[in-house]
Design an enzyme around this catalytic site. Sequence first.
Site: not given
Lengths: 248, 248
Positions: B50, B52, B111, B198
Amino acid sequence: MTRWRLTVEYDGGPFMGWQRQDHGPSVQQAIEDALSRMTGETCAVHAAGRTDAGVHALAMAAHADIAKPLTPHRLREGLNALVRPHPVSILAAEPVAHDWHARFSCVGRRYLYRILNRRAPPALDRGRVWHVAVPLDADAMAEGARMLVGRHDFTTFRSVHCQSDSPVKTLDRFDVRRAGDEIHIEAAARSFLHHQVRSMVGCLALVGRGQWQPDDMRRALEAVDRSALGLNAPPDGLYFVEAVYPDA
Amino acid sequence: MTRWRLTVEYDGGPFMGWQRQDHGPSVQQAIEDALSRMTGETCAVHAAGRTDAGVHALAMAAHADIAKPLTPHRLREGLNALVRPHPVSILAAEPVAHDWHARFSCVGRRYLYRILNRRAPPALDRGRVWHVAVPLDADAMAEGARMLVGRHDFTTFRSVHCQSDSPVKTLDRFDVRRAGDEIHIEAAARSFLHHQVRSMVGCLALVGRGQWQPDDMRRALEAVDRSALGLNAPPDGLYFVEAVYPDA
């Protein structure tokens, strides 16, 4: 008065093209307006190539004459602050000789054309690629591209709006290669006719689809006739990559 | 009823994130609405991750149960036609077993984080990269990244909103490499905590600037304390790259 060379990246999407227009935004106007606000002067900015609406630049070369004393750092940073929110970025600013001209001193121009060749449309690269959903034969396209390299009359691949004195140009490079889901086409020449890259790429796509044979590229060229033109590729996939100068 | 696996590319820019929200557009809603219009059914779409607000996906995995008989071709093409003008593209649709679950069957997530490391701001990649204007030392960042690889308590790099049962995760890969003007950071794990990538990238940027030594990454990790966190990198540069499944 100092003549400054500017290296400019831009997203062509929201612009009518490089050149200042009465009826819409242009890259030239965005930079000239930022320069005026920075210097209080009326500055004309000249570019190596006048890209069409929707055509992008990774590193356009341009120049402007500025009376106000500036350092390269202040000019670049100031312009980047003032040119917002336009998608234009000054990558470099450097003083050059007074007879250096972004357009007339330029001895080579390089373009990249990106085709996204998959069924699904682009989500991340919308407006940045030409989406061709049917499979393209990149090898056949590369073979067709080689037919155009060299010194030729490129009338077939010339727009009616072209202001060039002669349709005879020397195409130094015209390479096609597959890069994953994309097909990248690189074109290099001293100069190009108006719409020449997009016209040549449009015909290459016909070769890629099998509607044209590679040799039909040569036939189209030798027809020296705009009605022999197959298809003009959209501006979205076209990037001005580099302007070459004698001392660079 | 058929369970369909969808592979989805999206530009996270205009969305509040993957998950359906009351107060703004989401990728989930864009796809669910397109599915409803196509099938007349109320379909729930579940994703492997999910993401952001502002986070992109090159190939998110998702699934939905659909009663209406469809071919993979019709489902993909129909969804792509109906999901417009949202920047979402269905790359693939394929029937899967009824117990296949995009989130719970997933055994690996990958990622990519893109930092644009040059003075000039991005024009073409605005919203697609984190612009860091000061020079970053990619080698120091790579050294710092290696300190986090392995099975650890990642509490330091966890958002207060994280719903994971445990802060203990195994980071399989965390690589840093320079790619021209960009620094690319790849992270792979079975699963990640909320904001983990992040947070880790934000700290690596401190290492790249020389404000942290590479070993400070280990110290931050071992502090097991969110207040040891340096900096959260913005969503713009983050891409969900791949979801891995046992049979794939």
